[in-house]
Design a protein around this motif. Sequence first.
Motif, PDB file in Angstrom:
ATOM      1  N   GLU A  81     -10.715  12.622   3.735  1.00  0.00           N
ATOM      2  CA  GLU A  81      -9.931  12.014   4.685  1.00  0.00           C
ATOM      3  C   GLU A  81      -8.740  11.084   3.973  1.00  0.00           C
ATOM      4  O   GLU A  81      -7.622  11.396   4.259  1.00  0.00           O
ATOM      5  CB  GLU A  81     -10.677  11.187   5.730  1.00  0.00           C
ATOM      6  CG  GLU A  81     -11.111  11.672   6.787  1.00  0.00           C
ATOM      7  CD  GLU A  81     -11.793  10.645   7.749  1.00  0.00           C
ATOM      8  OE1 GLU A  81     -11.306   9.815   7.915  1.00  0.00           O
ATOM      9  OE2 GLU A  81     -12.905  11.149   8.433  1.00  0.00           O
ATOM     10  N   LYS A  82      -9.238  10.057   3.017  1.00  0.00           N
ATOM     11  CA  LYS A  82      -8.383   9.664   2.246  1.00  0.00           C
ATOM     12  C   LYS A  82      -7.422  10.587   1.250  1.00  0.00           C
ATOM     13  O   LYS A  82      -6.155  10.391   1.037  1.00  0.00           O
ATOM     14  CB  LYS A  82      -9.186   8.777   0.749  1.00  0.00           C
ATOM     15  CG  LYS A  82      -9.528   7.472   1.855  1.00  0.00           C
ATOM     16  CD  LYS A  82      -9.605   6.659   0.786  1.00  0.00           C
ATOM     17  CE  LYS A  82     -10.142   5.046   1.538  1.00  0.00           C
ATOM     18  NZ  LYS A  82     -11.324   4.314   0.841  1.00  0.00           N
ATOM     19  N   LEU A  83      -8.094  11.718   0.912  1.00  0.00           N
ATOM     20  CA  LEU A  83      -7.006  12.443   0.104  1.00  0.00           C
ATOM     21  C   LEU A  83      -5.904  13.172   0.962  1.00  0.00           C
ATOM     22  O   LEU A  83      -4.579  13.465   0.682  1.00  0.00           O
ATOM     23  CB  LEU A  83      -7.884  13.541  -0.667  1.00  0.00           C
ATOM     24  CG  LEU A  83      -7.197  14.679  -1.372  1.00  0.00           C
ATOM     25  CD1 LEU A  83      -6.510  14.122  -2.563  1.00  0.00           C
ATOM     26  CD2 LEU A  83      -8.305  15.710  -2.044  1.00  0.00           C
ATOM     27  N   THR A  84      -6.364  13.637   2.180  1.00  0.00           N
ATOM     28  CA  THR A  84      -5.609  14.113   3.174  1.00  0.00           C
ATOM     29  C   THR A  84      -4.205  13.037   3.414  1.00  0.00           C
ATOM     30  O   THR A  84      -3.102  13.379   3.697  1.00  0.00           O
ATOM     31  CB  THR A  84      -6.166  14.387   4.480  1.00  0.00           C
ATOM     32  OG1 THR A  84      -7.215  15.228   4.212  1.00  0.00           O
ATOM     33  CG2 THR A  84      -5.175  15.010   5.352  1.00  0.00           C
ATOM     34  N   ALA A  85      -4.879  11.491   3.455  1.00  0.00           N
ATOM     35  CA  ALA A  85      -4.021  10.570   3.962  1.00  0.00           C
ATOM     36  C   ALA A  85      -2.778  10.462   2.683  1.00  0.00           C
ATOM     37  O   ALA A  85      -1.479  10.498   2.866  1.00  0.00           O
ATOM     38  CB  ALA A  85      -4.592   9.396   4.149  1.00  0.00           C
ATOM     39  N   TYR A  86      -3.470  10.715   1.633  1.00  0.00           N
ATOM     40  CA  TYR A  86      -2.694  10.457   0.383  1.00  0.00           C
ATOM     41  C   TYR A  86      -1.663  11.874   0.476  1.00  0.00           C
ATOM     42  O   TYR A  86      -0.319  11.514   0.206  1.00  0.00           O
ATOM     43  CB  TYR A  86      -3.498  10.672  -0.952  1.00  0.00           C
ATOM     44  CG  TYR A  86      -2.600  10.750  -2.170  1.00  0.00           C
ATOM     45  CD1 TYR A  86      -2.152   9.723  -2.663  1.00  0.00           C
ATOM     46  CD2 TYR A  86      -2.466  12.247  -2.709  1.00  0.00           C
ATOM     47  CE1 TYR A  86      -1.041   9.974  -3.917  1.00  0.00           C
ATOM     48  CE2 TYR A  86      -1.757  12.113  -3.986  1.00  0.00           C
ATOM     49  CZ  TYR A  86      -0.943  11.237  -4.559  1.00  0.00           C
ATOM     50  OH  TYR A  86      -0.350  11.287  -5.401  1.00  0.00           O
ATOM     51  N   TYR A  87      -2.179  13.030   0.541  1.00  0.00           N
ATOM     52  CA  TYR A  87      -1.081  13.848   0.612  1.00  0.00           C
ATOM     53  C   TYR A  87       0.095  13.999   1.591  1.00  0.00           C
ATOM     54  O   TYR A  87       1.080  14.155   1.491  1.00  0.00           O
ATOM     55  CB  TYR A  87      -1.887  15.439   0.817  1.00  0.00           C
ATOM     56  CG  TYR A  87      -2.395  16.000  -0.557  1.00  0.00           C
ATOM     57  CD1 TYR A  87      -1.849  15.674  -1.786  1.00  0.00           C
ATOM     58  CD2 TYR A  87      -3.564  16.504  -0.671  1.00  0.00           C
ATOM     59  CE1 TYR A  87      -2.531  16.377  -2.837  1.00  0.00           C
ATOM     60  CE2 TYR A  87      -4.089  17.232  -1.697  1.00  0.00           C
ATOM     61  CZ  TYR A  87      -3.311  17.004  -2.838  1.00  0.00           C
ATOM     62  OH  TYR A  87      -4.025  17.470  -3.936  1.00  0.00           O
ATOM     63  N   GLN A  88      -0.391  13.406   2.906  1.00  0.00           N
ATOM     64  CA  GLN A  88       0.566  13.385   3.906  1.00  0.00           C
ATOM     65  C   GLN A  88       1.550  12.201   3.479  1.00  0.00           C
ATOM     66  O   GLN A  88       2.843  12.226   3.555  1.00  0.00           O
ATOM     67  CB  GLN A  88      -0.204  12.539   5.128  1.00  0.00           C
ATOM     68  CG  GLN A  88      -0.898  13.694   5.861  1.00  0.00           C
ATOM     69  CD  GLN A  88      -1.897  13.236   6.964  1.00  0.00           C
ATOM     70  OE1 GLN A  88      -2.381  12.117   6.972  1.00  0.00           O
ATOM     71  NE2 GLN A  88      -2.319  14.270   7.949  1.00  0.00           N
ATOM     72  N   ALA A  89       1.196  11.217   2.752  1.00  0.00           N
ATOM     73  CA  ALA A  89       2.155   9.984   2.436  1.00  0.00           C
ATOM     74  C   ALA A  89       3.080  10.640   1.300  1.00  0.00           C
ATOM     75  O   ALA A  89       4.360  10.526   1.401  1.00  0.00           O
ATOM     76  CB  ALA A  89       1.306   8.815   1.791  1.00  0.00           C
ATOM     77  N   SER A 131       0.912  -1.024   0.071  1.00  0.00           N
ATOM     78  CA  SER A 131      -0.051  -0.203   0.217  1.00  0.00           C
ATOM     79  C   SER A 131       0.915   1.191  -0.019  1.00  0.00           C
ATOM     80  O   SER A 131       2.077   1.221   0.067  1.00  0.00           O
ATOM     81  CB  SER A 131      -0.928  -0.001   1.538  1.00  0.00           C
ATOM     82  OG  SER A 131      -0.135   0.232   2.387  1.00  0.00           O
ATOM     83  N   LEU A 132       0.340   2.311  -0.119  1.00  0.00           N
ATOM     84  CA  LEU A 132       1.162   3.666  -0.067  1.00  0.00           C
ATOM     85  C   LEU A 132       1.807   3.495   1.319  1.00  0.00           C
ATOM     86  O   LEU A 132       2.992   4.195   1.129  1.00  0.00           O
ATOM     87  CB  LEU A 132       0.164   4.876  -0.315  1.00  0.00           C
ATOM     88  CG  LEU A 132       0.528   6.150  -0.731  1.00  0.00           C
ATOM     89  CD1 LEU A 132       1.151   5.814  -2.024  1.00  0.00           C
ATOM     90  CD2 LEU A 132      -0.613   7.183  -0.691  1.00  0.00           C
ATOM     91  N   GLU A 133       1.216   3.271   2.268  1.00  0.00           N
ATOM     92  CA  GLU A 133       1.971   3.592   3.696  1.00  0.00           C
ATOM     93  C   GLU A 133       2.967   2.393   3.605  1.00  0.00           C
ATOM     94  O   GLU A 133       4.364   2.906   4.221  1.00  0.00           O
ATOM     95  CB  GLU A 133       1.207   3.212   4.667  1.00  0.00           C
ATOM     96  CG  GLU A 133       0.073   4.167   5.123  1.00  0.00           C
ATOM     97  CD  GLU A 133      -1.069   4.231   3.967  1.00  0.00           C
ATOM     98  OE1 GLU A 133      -1.274   3.193   3.342  1.00  0.00           O
ATOM     99  OE2 GLU A 133      -1.596   5.352   3.874  1.00  0.00           O
ATOM    100  N   ASP A 134       3.059   1.388   3.000  1.00  0.00           N
ATOM    101  CA  ASP A 134       4.110   0.391   2.822  1.00  0.00           C
ATOM    102  C   ASP A 134       5.128   1.013   1.976  1.00  0.00           C
ATOM    103  O   ASP A 134       6.421   0.823   2.376  1.00  0.00           O
ATOM    104  CB  ASP A 134       3.644  -1.005   2.305  1.00  0.00           C
ATOM    105  CG  ASP A 134       2.639  -1.442   3.016  1.00  0.00           C
ATOM    106  OD1 ASP A 134       2.885  -1.625   4.574  1.00  0.00           O
ATOM    107  OD2 ASP A 134       1.623  -2.289   2.576  1.00  0.00           O
TER     108      ASP A 134
END
Lengths: 765, 274
Positions: free
Chosen positions: A512-520, A461-464
């Motif tokens: 929320e998902k978009l925020t998580a994406y930008y954070q990653a 995943s993106l976090e991985d």
Amino acid sequence: MRIKRHMLLQLIICAMCAALSGCGGSQEEEIPMGRYADREVKLPPGTFDYMHPCPDGSYYLYGLDTELTYVDAQGESKGKDRSWENNANIHAKYEVGVADNGASVFAYTPRFWNDEELEALWIAGDVRYLYYYVDEKGQKQALEPHGEGYQKGTNLNTFAFSPEGELYAASDHAVYRVNVETGEVESLFATEKQVKSMVFTGDVMLAADDGKAYFYDRAEGKLLDGNGALDTFLSSHSTGGLVMAAGDSENEQILYMGCRTGLYRYIWGGSVIEQIADGQMTALGDTQRSPRALQVLDNGAFRVMFSGNYMVEMYYDETLPARPAKELTVYSLEENGWIRYAGQLFQKEHPDVLVRYETGMDGDNAVSREDALRNLNTRLLAGDVPDVIVMDRMDIEQYADKGMLRELDGILQPYLDDGILYQNIVEGMRMTEKNKIYSVPMMVYLPLWLGEKMYLDGEDSLEDIVAGMEKARQKHPEGAILYTLYPKDVLLQTMPVCLPAWTGEDGSLDVEKLTAYYQAVRRMWEIDCAGFDDAGREAWQKNNMEWYAPEDMDMADIGFNFQYAAQQNFGETWLQLGFLMTPQVGMTGIHVTKANMAADWQEKELEDTVTYDAYTGQAGNVYWARTIVGLCEQGKEPELAEAYMNLLLSDPMMRKWWLDKPRNYSGLAIRKDSLGDILDIDNIEFGQTMGFKDPTGVNHPNFWPTEEEKQWLYQMMEDASCCYRPGTMLEECAMEVGVRVLDGELTPEEGAKEVERKMAIAMEE
Amino acid sequence: MFLLPGFSGVMIFYLLPFFEVVRRSFLKSGNGAFVGMDNYRAVFGNGAFALAVRNTFLYMAAGVPLLMGISLFLSLLLRNLLQRRKLVSALLLPMAVPAAVMVLTLQILIDRQGVINGVLTHVSGKITALPAFTAIDYLNTGWALAVVVCSFLWKNTGYMVILWLAGLAALPKEVEEAAQVDGANRWQSWHYIIRPGLSGSFFTIGMLSVLQIFKSYREVWMVAGSYPQEHIYFLQHLLQNWYLKLEFDRMAALTVIMSLVLLAVCLLLQKRLE
């Protein structure tokens, strides 16, 4: 006077009525018969790019890496006639010229230099050729050009032998006569650009560059007056290649020219250039191939040699209508080689149909996507509707909603019932609101990462990926981790596998998902930047600019760069994110990259740890739909459009494309049998990308996919269910804001809010 | 008969297309079905339309009076200057600047890392009494409309000054001189002589200013794109975006509405000035 005024008024009214009613056009026009058609000529074994035509109808075939092969007028060949490979000092051949008797001359660069002066130029990055002459008996001798008017080291790029066997050569600024025995060079006349072809008729030689024709009287030794008509023609028809040939002995005053737009006839000294065959209705119109040579045959036919081992014979067919009675219009925003190729196949199967392929952004006119869409919409509004439309980078829902697209369920159902197509991929295109399919991708790309397994041991995943990058950074504190030069690159490499997850079924944005994406992605960019200081990053960007054009770059380039850049940068980057774009080259490409990385890191003993796998991002099972085709509801030829769609979905079309164009990045076929067949193609051409026939002699290992890998790929295709289509409003908006987030102008939260605000207006619209 | 050629042109190039737009405003795009007033209802019920109308009105309310006021003030100042021709030529310069150059200049000025922020940061750093200045992204905050209004004024003021000067030149000087002899002060000369004399120019310049508001969309689009900050999302954005989205029916309805509103404004202005 009064009567005259009335008459004038009546005349004006009549003219207006006539203009509005379309008076004057005939309804049933009789089409005259006869036009040029073409058929493929079977070539002897080998990979040929060039032909030298002989006056008796025979010809020589050759390629820069393929030996000279003679084919007689009946099409019979005895195979190789000359071996050019015997000289061990040849590094690479560049130009070849062949005489009617088989004597030949070629320019090459050597493996090692015996001439210090030329070697110094070579080291300075200036390519300098050496030359060999091979006589008609196969005797080789080095040709060392010298003489007044010739400066040592000037490259001779174009060669032509006159009918008498005299050698003429051209540099980028002059044309010369070369004595093949002594190497003595006589400068004949100066040119403005590089002359690309030379044709002989009687005592006159015509030398042509991209914008000017030079007539040289060989007997008198002087330049004759030029011809404005021919100059104009050359400057407007040379894109994509232009070939010339003089007529036979009875018609030697006629010059024939072949280019993308067709075949033309010109009488020496005249001012008119007449088209005798339309490029759109013959192989000349193929944008994927360049014409390389033209031969005029006694029976009024022509042979045309194209790049890529392809030759056609163009013949006059009296049974064909001069122009096809029907016309099928195919539209796409950008040039699509596969679609153009399909049009040519379709035309061959339906000689009574002209396939008119139109593109909104043809590369030369600098039309933006938005302008092209506006032009298309104007056409649609005016009722000028194409029959087939390629929906790449277009809003399919919008066009379907407005009733512009035809429902395809009926056409696709037989393919799905028989399990011919990957159902999951086709179903990914179903419009949820209407529960119908309006377009279908012909190809797909699949997302992949490549790198050391130890960095990526999660779910991909993106976090991985972020966690993997952090691990890699700990181990490699300096340099790049990903192949990213600018903030936009991180977004380009990650957005396709995340974007489909940002919208709900009702089209609402998941902030929320978009925020998580930008954070990653911000973290990814920070990790990547941490390996450089400002000067270091600048140097890294500069060093990579050679194959990188950030302003023009879209995901297609990034996908390509995944393989290319990985091969170029092995050892400099530790993870690659990209797309699998081509089955054969892709699989072997990964292998070669892996092998190269391992070779480069040998001291680190990484041979078994470098690996690749699908990466899921935020959405999971994403496929990137390519060459998405729809049919227009109001198209004028609905039956032909349906037949065209069936041709696109056919196995021969999908397979033949790969056989004819092995080195392309169109994507993986959505036909199961075609994909399997392509993976099994044992074609040497597939290996060339990896330097299988590397002229340096350094043979890179060339891996073919194993059965296990094929199964892995099939499974990925079966699992792909989440469609990514580039060019949506959300993507453009998220990209624009994302760059500002990565630049630190906005926080990820602010970025997501900004996108939400912009999207809110779009949704309201 | 004398009018026929001109009238034919107007018919073919203006009226017939407009009638076609009116016709299409009652049809559904795609299948061409008659839908009555549905398109008009869809336009009035559209949230983006409400936002665009509000912004366009605000832009007009701020831009038109400011443009007319500033240009009139400048023309009154320039009126009696001997060197006014050179000054007027200088004022016309923004009209000659290509839109792309103007947009580039604007971006250099108002970017987060642009000149204005740079100067303000520098000043706040020098003067310790001032609070620390944080760079503003003018085009993506509430400042966006102010930026657009300023660029509109910069571009159009010179042209309007010329129009005012033409109006002023047409006033009989004798009347003003006679008033001055009679002891009228500047305010009285303006209020009782110049202002009534310029009523015709008020109408023309007012209408032109309104039209310039609509024409300034190009620069706004070039600097902020199809979906700009919500305060500078105008009716032309909506029309352009609908065109790309094939919303021809709504576009036709909106065009008819806009034409009617403009016609009403025109008539109203004319009536008031009469």
